[in-house]
Design an enzyme around this catalytic site. Structure first.
Site, PDB file in Angstrom:
ATOM      1  CB  CYS A   1      72.993   7.611  44.590  1.00 29.11           C
ATOM      2  SG  CYS A   1      71.655   6.601  43.987  1.00 29.11           S
TER       3      CYS A   1
ATOM      4  CG  HIS B   1      73.630   9.735  41.007  1.00 30.53           C
ATOM      5  ND1 HIS B   1      73.788   8.501  40.405  1.00 30.53           N
ATOM      6  CD2 HIS B   1      72.486   9.661  41.734  1.00 30.53           C
ATOM      7  CE1 HIS B   1      72.787   7.724  40.769  1.00 30.53           C
ATOM      8  NE2 HIS B   1      71.980   8.397  41.564  1.00 30.53           N
TER       9      HIS B   1
ATOM     10  CG  ASN C   1      69.657   5.880  39.915  1.00 25.53           C
ATOM     11  OD1 ASN C   1      70.802   5.490  40.099  1.00 25.53           O
ATOM     12  ND2 ASN C   1      68.987   6.563  40.832  1.00 25.53           N
TER      13      ASN C   1
HETATM   14  N1  ACO Z   1      54.161   4.578  36.402  1.00 31.25           N
HETATM   15  C1  ACO Z   1      53.001   5.231  36.472  1.00 31.25           C
HETATM   16  N2  ACO Z   1      52.598   5.908  37.557  1.00 31.25           N
HETATM   17  C2  ACO Z   1      53.428   5.937  38.604  1.00 31.25           C
HETATM   18  C3  ACO Z   1      54.683   5.300  38.600  1.00 31.25           C
HETATM   19  C4  ACO Z   1      55.044   4.587  37.437  1.00 31.25           C
HETATM   20  N3  ACO Z   1      56.220   3.952  37.321  1.00 31.25           N
HETATM   21  N4  ACO Z   1      55.288   5.500  39.770  1.00 31.25           N
HETATM   22  C5  ACO Z   1      54.463   6.256  40.514  1.00 31.25           C
HETATM   23  N5  ACO Z   1      53.326   6.519  39.818  1.00 31.25           N
HETATM   24  C6  ACO Z   1      52.164   7.314  40.220  1.00 31.25           C
HETATM   25  C7  ACO Z   1      52.011   7.379  41.723  1.00 31.25           C
HETATM   26  O1  ACO Z   1      51.280   6.281  42.186  1.00 31.25           O
HETATM   27  C8  ACO Z   1      51.287   8.697  41.895  1.00 31.25           C
HETATM   28  O2  ACO Z   1      49.924   8.467  41.622  1.00 31.25           O
HETATM   29  P1  ACO Z   1      48.766   9.259  42.466  1.00 31.25           P
HETATM   30  O3  ACO Z   1      49.012  10.706  42.173  1.00 31.25           O
HETATM   31  O4  ACO Z   1      47.523   8.711  41.884  1.00 31.25           O
HETATM   32  O5  ACO Z   1      49.016   8.893  43.889  1.00 31.25           O
HETATM   33  C9  ACO Z   1      51.840   9.568  40.778  1.00 31.25           C
HETATM   34  O6  ACO Z   1      52.387   8.667  39.814  1.00 31.25           O
HETATM   35  C10 ACO Z   1      52.900  10.535  41.230  1.00 31.25           C
HETATM   36  O7  ACO Z   1      53.872   9.818  42.008  1.00 31.25           O
HETATM   37  P2  ACO Z   1      55.124  10.537  42.634  1.00 31.25           P
HETATM   38  O8  ACO Z   1      55.898   9.539  43.431  1.00 31.25           O
HETATM   39  O9  ACO Z   1      54.669  11.798  43.295  1.00 31.25           O
HETATM   40  O10 ACO Z   1      55.951  10.929  41.302  1.00 31.25           O
HETATM   41  P3  ACO Z   1      57.163  11.885  41.155  1.00 31.25           P
HETATM   42  O11 ACO Z   1      56.840  12.957  40.200  1.00 31.25           O
HETATM   43  O12 ACO Z   1      57.745  12.285  42.488  1.00 31.25           O
HETATM   44  O13 ACO Z   1      58.238  10.955  40.435  1.00 31.25           O
HETATM   45  C11 ACO Z   1      60.261   9.792  40.972  1.00 31.25           C
HETATM   46  C12 ACO Z   1      58.744   9.803  41.094  1.00 31.25           C
HETATM   47  C13 ACO Z   1      60.608   9.698  39.494  1.00 31.25           C
HETATM   48  C14 ACO Z   1      60.787   8.575  41.697  1.00 31.25           C
HETATM   49  C15 ACO Z   1      60.847  11.093  41.567  1.00 31.25           C
HETATM   50  O14 ACO Z   1      60.256  11.368  42.816  1.00 31.25           O
HETATM   51  C16 ACO Z   1      62.345  11.063  41.747  1.00 31.25           C
HETATM   52  O15 ACO Z   1      63.091  10.975  40.807  1.00 31.25           O
HETATM   53  N6  ACO Z   1      62.834  11.179  42.996  1.00 31.25           N
HETATM   54  C17 ACO Z   1      64.266  11.280  43.282  1.00 31.25           C
HETATM   55  C18 ACO Z   1      65.010  10.005  43.007  1.00 31.25           C
HETATM   56  C19 ACO Z   1      66.446  10.124  43.469  1.00 31.25           C
HETATM   57  O16 ACO Z   1      67.109  11.119  43.254  1.00 31.25           O
HETATM   58  N7  ACO Z   1      66.928   9.126  44.182  1.00 31.25           N
HETATM   59  C20 ACO Z   1      68.256   9.244  44.751  1.00 31.25           C
HETATM   60  C21 ACO Z   1      69.177   8.288  44.169  1.00 31.25           C
HETATM   61  S1  ACO Z   1      68.663   6.612  44.352  1.00 31.25           S
HETATM   62  C22 ACO Z   1      69.679   5.894  45.597  1.00 31.25           C
HETATM   63  O17 ACO Z   1      70.398   6.522  46.322  1.00 31.25           O
HETATM   64  C23 ACO Z   1      69.537   4.436  45.800  1.00 31.25           C
END
Ligand code: ACO
Length: 337
Positions: free
Chosen positions: A115, A264, A294
């Protein structure tokens, strides 16, 4: 010492639009969950037979950037190509772009910094120009994420965020002072490499052996992207700010002087947090993750191009590019337009 300034921007996204609702056909998810947690409404994915590869999309964006710069491919002295999804394991996609654009046998360098790839690539290109080694450098970010995702419910935490696309920027030498790139900040922390990773197959677990392993362990998902979302999120908000404050300090300018932030496009909530920390108005931050998801190394050049197309950038503006991602790697570039 020269300065390097931007003289052309371009972008390309595949035609196929994949809405959040379409994803519900493949996995248990919902439009509401994706919008609320990430801000994403739709993304573009390549489709079988559309001719797109990472290098091909990069070339499409580059053609537009060159045209807007008023340059021919033969005017470019060097290519820096950022991607985490190269056409091949090797060679890199930069050399393929050199061939597609029928460029002379100039140097081509692939940057594998996920990223933050475009932030790193920009800093690299700027150094080549500053030292006088090259005059015109083409910087490209291009990604095809969609072909490597786990589209089952198992992979939903990662798969809903990624999109495909490409962006390109032409930099040229200038002797104007206080113009072009003023400062860069580049960082890494390999300790957290396994928090956001596509692990196998690799030199550590070669393809043939991994395939054998998969027969015995069909549930192993090491060949799909893994992300510890919460952990990455918490580090991202801290590191984004650190990188931004570092470039501002290096250039001796204050956060109040920022005209436009191009973050980003990782998650709308991360961008909103950074916006709040910096006290920026809505028109001072570029968000387009809603339409593209993304697109990793392509997200900053796509957003910068779109900001320019929408007339959000004017002469003399202070523009910041900042990113955080797998590695972990993070960084920022400060630019006087
Ligand atoms: N649809 C529905 N439910 C989902 C989904 C989905 N697509 N994905 C996860 N869930 C569920 C999980 O199973 C979990 O359920 P549970 O509570 O029953 O266990 C719940 O939703 C919460 O999951 P989290 O992973 O805690 O969700 P979070 O609020 O953290 O959001 C996300 C996830 C959007 C990925 C977030 O953590 C994020 O944006 N992280 C940073 C991403 C980033 O900046 N990446 C860097 C760049 S990428 C690169 O370098 C390649």
């Amino acid at each position: 010492m020269y300065q390097s300034k931007v003289i052309g921007l371009g972008k390309y996204v595949p035609e196929r639009v994949v809405t959040n609702d379409e994803l519900t056909n493949y996995m248990e998810t919902s439009d509401e969950w994706i919008r609320e947690r990430t801000g994403i409404e739709e993304r573009h994915w390549v489709e079988e037979g559309d001719g797109n590869t990472t290098a091909v999309m990069g070339a499409k964006a580059a053609r537009q950037a060159l045209e807007r710069a008023g340059l021919q491919p033969s005017d470019i002295d060097f290519i820096v190509f950022a991607t985490l999804s190269p056409d091949y394991y090797f060679p890199g996609s930069g050399v393929l772009l050199q061939d597609i654009l029928d460029m002379p046998t100039i140097g081509a360098l692939d940057v594998r910094n996920q990223c933050s790839g475009f932030v790193y690539a920009t800093a690299v290109a700027d150094q080549f120009i500053k030292t006088g080694m090259y005059k015109n450098v083409l910087v490209v970010g291009s990604e095809i994420q969609s072909t490597g995702l786990d589209l089952s419910t198992r992979g939903r935490g990662v798969s809903v965020i990624f999109g495909d696309g490409a962006g390109a920027m032409v930099l040229t030498r200038t002797e104007e002072k206080n113009k072009g790139f003023l400062a860069h900040s580049l960082h890494s922390q390999g300790k957290y490499a396994d928090q956001l990773i596509v692990k196998y197959p690799s030199s550590a677990f070669p393809t043939q052996r991994y395939f054998e392993h998969l027969k015995e362990n069909p549930d192993d998902t090491s060949h799909f992207p893994y992300m510890n979302g919460n952990f990455v999120f918490k580090h991202a908000v801290v590191r984004f700010m650190e990188a931004i404050m570092e470039v501002l300090q290096k250039a001796g300018v204050s956060k109040q002087e920022i005209d436009l932030l191009i973050p980003h496009q990782a998650n709308l909530r991360i961008s909103q947090f950074v916006q709040k920390q910096l006290g920026l108005k809505d028109e001072q931050i570029m968000n387009n993750i809603q339409k593209y998801g993304n697109t990793t190394a392509a997200s900053i050049p796509i957003a910068l191009t779109e900001a320019w197309e929408q007339g959000k950038i004017k002469e003399g503006d202070l523009i910041l590019q900042a990113a955080f991602g797998s590695g972990f790697t993070w960084g920022a570039n400060l630019l006087r337009w």
